[in-house]
Design a protein around this motif. Structure first.
Motif, mmCIF file in Angstrom:
data_model
loop_
_atom_site.group_PDB
_atom_site.id
_atom_site.type_symbol
_atom_site.label_atom_id
_atom_site.label_comp_id
_atom_site.label_asym_id
_atom_site.label_seq_id
_atom_site.Cartn_x
_atom_site.Cartn_y
_atom_site.Cartn_z
ATOM 1 N N LEU A 98 62.850 81.126 2.466
ATOM 2 C CA LEU A 98 62.728 82.562 2.704
ATOM 3 C C LEU A 98 63.250 83.367 1.516
ATOM 4 C CD1 LEU A 98 63.828 83.003 6.429
ATOM 5 C CD2 LEU A 98 61.569 83.464 5.474
ATOM 6 N N LEU A 99 64.220 82.810 0.824
ATOM 7 C CA LEU A 99 64.821 83.479 -0.331
ATOM 8 C C LEU A 99 64.142 83.082 -1.635
ATOM 9 C CD1 LEU A 99 68.567 83.018 0.715
ATOM 10 C CD2 LEU A 99 67.158 85.077 0.973
ATOM 11 N N GLY A 100 63.095 82.269 -1.537
ATOM 12 C CA GLY A 100 62.377 81.842 -2.725
ATOM 13 C C GLY A 100 63.092 80.774 -3.521
ATOM 14 N N VAL A 101 63.987 80.022 -2.855
ATOM 15 C CA VAL A 101 64.780 78.995 -3.531
ATOM 16 C C VAL A 101 64.293 77.615 -3.089
ATOM 17 C CG1 VAL A 101 67.096 78.063 -3.896
ATOM 18 C CG2 VAL A 101 66.780 80.534 -3.652
ATOM 19 N N ARG A 102 63.877 76.797 -4.047
ATOM 20 C CA ARG A 102 63.431 75.439 -3.776
ATOM 21 C C ARG A 102 64.595 74.457 -3.937
ATOM 22 N NH1 ARG A 102 59.295 74.818 -8.438
ATOM 23 N NH2 ARG A 102 61.179 75.628 -9.440
ATOM 24 N N PRO A 103 64.536 73.294 -3.314
ATOM 25 C CA PRO A 103 65.624 72.319 -3.498
ATOM 26 C C PRO A 103 65.903 72.009 -4.957
ATOM 27 C CG PRO A 103 64.230 71.640 -1.678
ATOM 28 C CD PRO A 103 63.556 72.831 -2.298
ATOM 29 N N GLU A 104 64.852 71.945 -5.784
ATOM 30 C CA GLU A 104 65.059 71.624 -7.196
ATOM 31 C C GLU A 104 65.651 72.791 -7.989
ATOM 32 O OE1 GLU A 104 60.505 72.079 -6.601
ATOM 33 O OE2 GLU A 104 62.253 71.365 -5.472
ATOM 34 N N ASP A 105 65.761 73.966 -7.359
ATOM 35 C CA ASP A 105 66.379 75.116 -8.028
ATOM 36 C C ASP A 105 67.900 75.102 -7.940
ATOM 37 O OD1 ASP A 105 63.868 76.152 -8.688
ATOM 38 O OD2 ASP A 105 63.740 77.315 -6.825
ATOM 39 N N ILE A 106 68.431 74.285 -7.038
ATOM 40 C CA ILE A 106 69.885 74.242 -6.842
ATOM 41 C C ILE A 106 70.523 73.446 -7.980
ATOM 42 C CG2 ILE A 106 71.755 73.531 -5.310
ATOM 43 C CD1 ILE A 106 70.074 75.792 -4.161
ATOM 44 N N ALA A 107 71.459 74.089 -8.689
ATOM 45 C CA ALA A 107 72.133 73.436 -9.820
ATOM 46 C C ALA A 107 73.403 72.717 -9.392
ATOM 47 C CB ALA A 107 72.471 74.472 -10.901
ATOM 48 N N TRP A 108 74.065 73.245 -8.361
ATOM 49 C CA TRP A 108 75.325 72.663 -7.887
ATOM 50 C C TRP A 108 75.334 72.644 -6.371
ATOM 51 C CZ3 TRP A 108 78.670 70.936 -11.651
ATOM 52 C CH2 TRP A 108 78.512 71.474 -12.939
ATOM 53 N N VAL A 109 75.739 71.520 -5.799
ATOM 54 C CA VAL A 109 76.060 71.423 -4.379
ATOM 55 C C VAL A 109 77.556 71.148 -4.274
ATOM 56 C CG1 VAL A 109 75.816 70.042 -2.279
ATOM 57 C CG2 VAL A 109 73.788 70.618 -3.625
ATOM 58 N N ILE A 110 78.255 72.012 -3.583
ATOM 59 C CA ILE A 110 79.690 71.791 -3.387
ATOM 60 C C ILE A 110 79.900 71.209 -1.993
ATOM 61 C CG2 ILE A 110 81.970 72.857 -3.232
ATOM 62 C CD1 ILE A 110 80.998 74.956 -5.239
#
Length: 291
Positions: A98-110
């Motif tokens: 919904l926010l236009g963010v794909r899984p591959e767009d995530i640079a960091w998972v905390i």
């Protein structure tokens, strides 16, 4: 299900997401607090379970997307979902979309810690294999937490599911830190032991404004009083000492708090009175991305 909550923290863009509900035993959730007291705060169902939420936090910082927590694991199947009254699918990826963010767009998972209700979407089934959900991200975890998750003892084993950990290990995507760490300018990780020895909280700061993601140190607004400590905490007296330290820090610094399991409004502020600590929700925030 709640839509993503949007807020600006100075120059930082934040979205409080939702990965659905989890229903946990009320007595276990409130520890030594008697039902006659906690049932005034929330009503249990016929199996004595109370409604909680999963509230991952998405942050846009230094041109990068950072995801704090990945929601709950639904991969174990129907009986697992029935036990906790889970929906069939994870809403988290749909909220990111919904926010236009794909899984591959995530640079960091905390990963605040690696329990199945906080790291459940670390991995997912893709092409018949379990693979990291966020393939270009570094998964940030405290050294102590990763060691304890890989070698759990009898009491912690049910909370650490290998399916959420081993594929990330095999892909070499874990970024291990030890102690207080500035991951990015304005984003700091702080150890908050008690629930587990390796749990970490996340602090954000920009232009004099501050927010802390409390992880399971304070799961909900209802559990803010010092002694409202979950029976799930492996080291409850350590939780108590950590709470005293972090409450003083967050109160003095006027931190906005984001509660990982709050089923109502997930943001609040600490208040100290003669009767101890409590938290009040902070209403009126925009629920839409800025243009």
């Amino acid at each position: 299900m709640r839509s993503p909550l949007h807020l600006k923290l100075g120059e930082l863009e934040l979205f409080v997401l939702n990965d659905g509900e989890i229903w946990l035993d009320g007595g276990s959730t409130f520890g030594v607090v008697p039902r006659v007291i906690w049932s005034k705060l929330t009503q249990p169902d016929e199996q004595n379970r109370i409604r909680l939420s999963m509230n991952p936090l998405l942050v846009r910082i230094a041109g990068q997307w950072v995801l704090v927590e990945t929601g709950i694991d639904r991969k174990p199947g129907f009986k697992h979902r029935e036990l906790y009254r889970l929906s069939e699918e994870n809403p988290l990826l749909a909220q990111l979309a919904l926010l236009g963010v794909r899984p591959e767009d995530i640079a960091w998972v905390i990963n605040t810690h690696l329990h199945f209700d906080h790291a459940g979407l670390n991995t997912r089934w893709q092409g018949g294999r379990l693979l990291p959900t966020f393939p270009k991200a570094r998964y940030v975890v405290q050294q102590q937490e990763l060691e304890d998750a890989i070698h759990p003892h009898e009491r912690s084993r049910a909370s650490y599911l290998p399916e959420n950990i081993e594929p990330v290990l095999e892909a070499g995507l874990f970024e291990v830190v030890e102690g207080e760490t500035e991951l990015l300018p304005g984003l700091r990780l702080l150890p908050v032991p008690g629930h587990t020895l390796g749990m970490q909280a996340v602090e954000l700061e920009s232009e004099g404004r501050r927010l802390a993601f409390t992880a399971d140190l304070i799961p909900t607004l209802m559990q803010t009083p010092l002694l409202y400590i979950m029976a799930f905490d492996l080291y409850p007296m350590t939780t108590l000492e950590t709470r005293k330290k972090m409450y003083a820090r967050w109160l003095e610094g006027d931190y906005l708090l984001c509660f990982t399991h709050e089923p109502g409004h997930p943001l609040g502020r600490l208040i100290q009175t003669e009767r101890g600590y409590r938290a009040e929700p902070v209403p009126g925030l925009d629920s839409r991305p800025s243009s």
